[in-house]
Design an enzyme around this catalytic site. Structure first.
Site, PDB file in Angstrom:
ATOM      1  CD  GLU A 111      -2.534   1.722   0.260  1.00 16.68           C
ATOM      2  OE1 GLU A 111      -3.383   0.967  -0.237  1.00 16.68           O
ATOM      3  OE2 GLU A 111      -2.301   2.873  -0.179  1.00 16.68           O
ATOM      4  N   GLY A 155      -6.989   0.958   3.972  1.00 16.97           N
ATOM      5  CA  GLY A 155      -8.381   1.439   4.018  1.00 16.97           C
ATOM      6  C   GLY A 155      -8.740   2.158   2.731  1.00 16.97           C
ATOM      7  N   GLY A 156      -7.715   2.698   2.048  1.00 23.47           N
ATOM      8  CA  GLY A 156      -7.895   3.249   0.699  1.00 23.47           C
ATOM      9  C   GLY A 156      -8.896   4.387   0.608  1.00 23.47           C
ATOM     10  CB  CYS A 216     -13.891   2.892   1.182  1.00 24.41           C
ATOM     11  SG  CYS A 216     -15.364   2.681   2.172  1.00 24.41           S
ATOM     12  CB  VAL A 269     -19.699  22.062 -18.157  1.00 25.14           C
ATOM     13  CG1 VAL A 269     -18.567  23.012 -17.835  1.00 25.14           C
ATOM     14  CG2 VAL A 269     -20.623  21.905 -16.965  1.00 25.14           C
ATOM     15  CB  SER A 283     -19.010  14.830  -8.469  1.00 30.20           C
ATOM     16  OG  SER A 283     -20.210  15.473  -8.794  1.00 30.20           O
ATOM     17  CB  ALA A 287     -16.825   0.134  -0.154  1.00 29.79           C
ATOM     18  CG  HIS A 331     -47.261  -0.619  14.205  1.00 26.48           C
ATOM     19  ND1 HIS A 331     -47.283   0.287  13.160  1.00 26.48           N
ATOM     20  CD2 HIS A 331     -47.944  -0.029  15.235  1.00 26.48           C
ATOM     21  CE1 HIS A 331     -47.962   1.359  13.536  1.00 26.48           C
ATOM     22  NE2 HIS A 331     -48.372   1.199  14.788  1.00 26.48           N
TER      23      HIS A 331
HETATM   24  C1  LIG Z   1     -16.626  10.677  -2.136  1.00 24.56           C
HETATM   25  C2  LIG Z   1     -16.844   9.188  -2.266  1.00 24.56           C
HETATM   26  C3  LIG Z   1     -17.837   8.576  -1.540  1.00 24.56           C
HETATM   27  C4  LIG Z   1     -18.036   7.212  -1.663  1.00 24.56           C
HETATM   28  N1  LIG Z   1     -19.022   6.640  -0.916  1.00 24.56           N
HETATM   29  C5  LIG Z   1     -19.238   5.316  -1.020  1.00 24.56           C
HETATM   30  C6  LIG Z   1     -20.233   4.693  -0.221  1.00 24.56           C
HETATM   31  O1  LIG Z   1     -20.900   5.352   0.562  1.00 24.56           O
HETATM   32  N2  LIG Z   1     -20.409   3.361  -0.347  1.00 24.56           N
HETATM   33  C7  LIG Z   1     -19.671   2.611  -1.227  1.00 24.56           C
HETATM   34  O2  LIG Z   1     -19.891   1.404  -1.315  1.00 24.56           O
HETATM   35  N3  LIG Z   1     -18.704   3.170  -1.981  1.00 24.56           N
HETATM   36  C8  LIG Z   1     -18.469   4.497  -1.895  1.00 24.56           C
HETATM   37  N4  LIG Z   1     -17.469   5.067  -2.633  1.00 24.56           N
HETATM   38  C9  LIG Z   1     -16.676   4.189  -3.534  1.00 24.56           C
HETATM   39  C10 LIG Z   1     -15.633   3.394  -2.751  1.00 24.56           C
HETATM   40  O3  LIG Z   1     -14.814   4.285  -2.031  1.00 24.56           O
HETATM   41  C11 LIG Z   1     -14.814   2.557  -3.720  1.00 24.56           C
HETATM   42  O4  LIG Z   1     -15.668   1.775  -4.512  1.00 24.56           O
HETATM   43  C12 LIG Z   1     -13.854   1.635  -2.971  1.00 24.56           C
HETATM   44  O5  LIG Z   1     -12.962   2.390  -2.193  1.00 24.56           O
HETATM   45  C13 LIG Z   1     -13.076   0.765  -3.961  1.00 24.56           C
HETATM   46  O6  LIG Z   1     -12.160  -0.024  -3.265  1.00 24.56           O
HETATM   47  P1  LIG Z   1     -10.826  -0.547  -3.963  1.00 24.56           P
HETATM   48  O7  LIG Z   1     -10.175  -1.419  -2.955  1.00 24.56           O
HETATM   49  O8  LIG Z   1     -11.119  -1.071  -5.299  1.00 24.56           O
HETATM   50  O9  LIG Z   1      -9.943   0.763  -4.219  1.00 24.56           O
HETATM   51  P2  LIG Z   1      -9.419   1.901  -3.263  1.00 24.56           P
HETATM   52  O10 LIG Z   1     -10.220   2.024  -2.027  1.00 24.56           O
HETATM   53  O11 LIG Z   1      -9.263   3.100  -4.116  1.00 24.56           O
HETATM   54  O12 LIG Z   1      -7.990   1.375  -2.790  1.00 24.56           O
HETATM   55  C14 LIG Z   1      -6.922   1.267  -3.664  1.00 24.56           C
HETATM   56  C15 LIG Z   1      -5.658   1.402  -2.854  1.00 24.56           C
HETATM   57  O13 LIG Z   1      -4.556   1.045  -3.685  1.00 24.56           O
HETATM   58  C16 LIG Z   1      -3.461   1.881  -3.373  1.00 24.56           C
HETATM   59  N5  LIG Z   1      -2.568   1.844  -4.533  1.00 24.56           N
HETATM   60  C17 LIG Z   1      -2.837   2.261  -5.784  1.00 24.56           C
HETATM   61  N6  LIG Z   1      -1.777   1.996  -6.596  1.00 24.56           N
HETATM   62  C18 LIG Z   1      -0.837   1.397  -5.824  1.00 24.56           C
HETATM   63  C19 LIG Z   1       0.447   0.886  -6.074  1.00 24.56           C
HETATM   64  N7  LIG Z   1       0.994   0.913  -7.285  1.00 24.56           N
HETATM   65  N8  LIG Z   1       1.131   0.354  -5.045  1.00 24.56           N
HETATM   66  C20 LIG Z   1       0.596   0.320  -3.798  1.00 24.56           C
HETATM   67  N9  LIG Z   1      -0.627   0.783  -3.512  1.00 24.56           N
HETATM   68  C21 LIG Z   1      -1.339   1.307  -4.512  1.00 24.56           C
HETATM   69  C22 LIG Z   1      -4.127   3.232  -3.110  1.00 24.56           C
HETATM   70  O14 LIG Z   1      -3.287   4.056  -2.319  1.00 24.56           O
HETATM   71  C23 LIG Z   1      -5.389   2.818  -2.378  1.00 24.56           C
HETATM   72  O15 LIG Z   1      -5.212   2.815  -0.974  1.00 24.56           O
HETATM   73  C24 LIG Z   1     -17.221   6.433  -2.528  1.00 24.56           C
HETATM   74  C25 LIG Z   1     -16.193   7.046  -3.239  1.00 24.56           C
HETATM   75  C26 LIG Z   1     -16.000   8.402  -3.118  1.00 24.56           C
HETATM   76  C27 LIG Z   1     -14.888   9.040  -3.885  1.00 24.56           C
END
Ligand SMILES: Cc1cc2nc3c(=O)[nH]c(=O)nc-3n(C[C@H](O)[C@H](O)[C@H](O)COP(=O)(O)OP(=O)(O)OC[C@H]3O[C@@H](n4cnc5c(N)ncnc54)[C@H](O)[C@@H]3O)c2cc1C
Length: 473
Positions: A34, A39-40, A42, A245, A277, A327, A452
């Site tokens: 990472e 936690g990324g 989300c 836009v 967005s 997520a 209820h």
């Molecule tokens: C504002 C916002 C609100 C959201 N709200 C919701 C919600 O309410 N409910 C929901 O289900 N989803 C929501 N989402 C979407 C959700 O956040 C994503 O679908 C989810 O985080 C995807 O998980 P992931 O593991 O695929 O990627 P990510 O969570 O993006 O994790 C990817 C990770 O990989 C790491 N990484 C990338 N490249 C490399 C590399 N080369 N080497 C090492 N590490 C690397 C990054 O640093 C990151 O930590 C929201 C998104 C946003 C932007």
């Protein structure tokens, strides 16, 4: 020195870290790489921080109307630094929780940028991972039997609307705002745009949403969009739909102004800030895909139903493969991928059964298909709709806008889709999801006794309404 693993996961977001835990449960020697924080998106830039801000906005909006509940307050105001501090505290707590889970599962975490290497002295197959360590130490070399790419996504923008962090922001910058602006233009009326519009409006910000499609949240059932449109307008949000836009018109000077073509007429919009967005772009660059046979189409990694790429020992999950960028989708894809790696014969993922939520005020949730999609697929449909206005608990809450809508096939009684807008519907959609997983009919939902007074009575009544038998309508 090179380390050997059964599985190395590139990216410790919701997809990656959940996959790692499942792998550890199945006895696989596992590592996560990472470059940022476990936690990324989300946890740090998405679901959790946005919902923490939404909750503060909701508390503020409710408190402003506390007299409706017979509670007299005076001088209600927002201290945005305290709102942000609360948000950060929640993130810190959950971040520590994920770190603890990694330790508990004996999962090695490498803090650095990972890259897939081609065939090398370590392995005749592509997949060795080189990690450029964040602490500046020498690169680590990881030799895995299997790899999961879970590198996620980042905000997209439009040409001309470059993010500068001051006037033009993506959700990443908006989450870090130190003070609330007096006004904002939000380009994009999808899920993230509408959550921000609702939240900022509840905080007292003047909000204009500019949406390209002819309705906001255009992927939802039309009746849900229409009700949301009505309720957002009731809050005072200005909604401009069918609007393109004109990106070369942006002026950044003590605020932002842009022009958009709205149904053939060019209109100008001004605000203190602008939030873009318009979707998310997969993180496929710089991770060594060129060293492999992995296919990328329209910016997303291509996989089969078990999330294997063209390199069968390299899997990809989550936002980086596109589809429903959620997520809970990322984490379930991770579980399926790991179980496949471990030879467990997992069931492929049925995307039709994924619940989708919008955490605006009011909330929206849905599972299955919309009425239009059902008709396009050739179903003869029957629908049942029930308003929260006739639900005692909704009146008690002081939140009686919205409804539950169930779409069923007229002949087979199969439930095709369930759509809700109103109070706490994101917590109620799982009943509909379970009903669809179990192939239940509306009759079976209706005969599941809904206590209820609860908001869930609206689901029971909507199920009865499918056959014209709702009690309280
Ligand atoms: C504002 C916002 C609100 C959201 N709200 C919701 C919600 O309410 N409910 C929901 O289900 N989803 C929501 N989402 C979407 C959700 O956040 C994503 O679908 C989810 O985080 C995807 O998980 P992931 O593991 O695929 O990627 P990510 O969570 O993006 O994790 C990817 C990770 O990989 C790491 N990484 C990338 N490249 C490399 C590399 N080369 N080497 C090492 N590490 C690397 C990054 O640093 C990151 O930590 C929201 C998104 C946003 C932007």
């Amino acid at each position: 020195m090179a380390q050997e693993y059964d599985l190395v996961i590139l990216g410790g977001g919701t997809g990656g870290y959940v996959a790692a835990i499942r792998a550890s449960q199945l006895g696989l020697k596992t590592a996560i790489v990472e470059k940022g924080k476990l936690g990324g998106t989300c946890l740090h830039k998405g679901c959790i921080p946005s919902k923490a801000l939404l909750r503060s906005a909701e508390v503020f909006a409710t408190t402003k109307h506390s007299e409706d509940f017979g509670v007299i307050t005076s001088d209600v105001s927002v201290d945005f630094s305290m709102v942000q501090a609360r948000k950060n505290k929640i993130i810190d707590q959950l971040h520590k929780g994920v770190q603890h889970l990694m330790k508990q599962g004996k999962i090695d975490v490498y803090e650095g940028l990972g890259r897939i290497l081609g065939p090398s002295i370590f392995s005749p197959m592509p997949g060795t991972i080189s990690v450029e360590m964040n602490n500046g130490e020498e690169n680590e070399m990881l030799i895995p039997k299997n790899v999961i790419v879970a590198t996620g996504s980042r905000p997209r923008t439009l040409p001309g609307l470059e993010i500068d962090g001051e006037y033009v922001m993506s959700s990443d910058e908006a989450l870090q705002l130190e003070a609330l602006p007096s006004s904002i233009i939000i380009v994009g009326g999808g899920v993230i745009g509408i959550e921000w519009a609702s939240m900022l409006s509840d905080f007292g910000v003047e909000v204009t949403v500019i949406e390209y499609a002819d309705r906001i949240i255009p992927t939802e059932d039309k009746e849900i969009s229409k009700e949301m449109q009505r309720l957002m307008k009731k809050k005072g949000i200005k909604l401009v739909t069918s609007a393109k836009v004109l990106s070369d018109t942006i002026v950044r000077d003590n605020g932002v102004s842009i022009s958009a073509e709205v149904k053939g007429t060019v209109k100008e919009f001004k605000a203190e800030k602008l939030l873009v967005s318009v979707g998310r772009q997969a993180n496929t660059e710089g991770i060594g895909i060129d060293n492999t046979e992995i296919q990328v189409e329209k910016g997303f990694i291509v996989t089969n139903k078990f999330f294997q790429t063209k390199e069968s020992h390299i899997y990809a999950i989550g936002d980086v493969i596109g589809g429903l960028q959620l997520a809970h989708v990322a984490s379930h894809e991770g579980i399926v991928a790991v179980e496949h790696i471990a030879g467990k014969d997992p069931s492929p993922f049925d995307y039709n059964l994924v619940s989708r939520c919008i955490y605006s005020n009011p909330e929206v949730s849905s599972v299955g298909i919309t009425e239009d999609q059902a008709k396009e697929k050739g179903h003869k449909v029957k629908t049942g709709k029930f308003s929260f206005r006739a639900i005692g608990k909704a009146l008690v809450f002081g939140e009686s806008d919205g409804f539950v809508k169930i779409i069923a096939d007229e002949k087979t009684n199969d439930i095709l889709g369930v759509h809700m807008i109103g109070p706490h519907v994101t917590d109620m959609i799982t009943e509909a999801g379970l009903a669809m997983v179990l192939d239940a009919t509306p009759w079976e939902i209706a005969h599941t006794i809904h206590p209820h007074p609860t908001l869930s009575e609206a689901i029971g009544e909507a199920a009865l309404a499918v056959d014209g038998k709702a009690i309280h309508s």
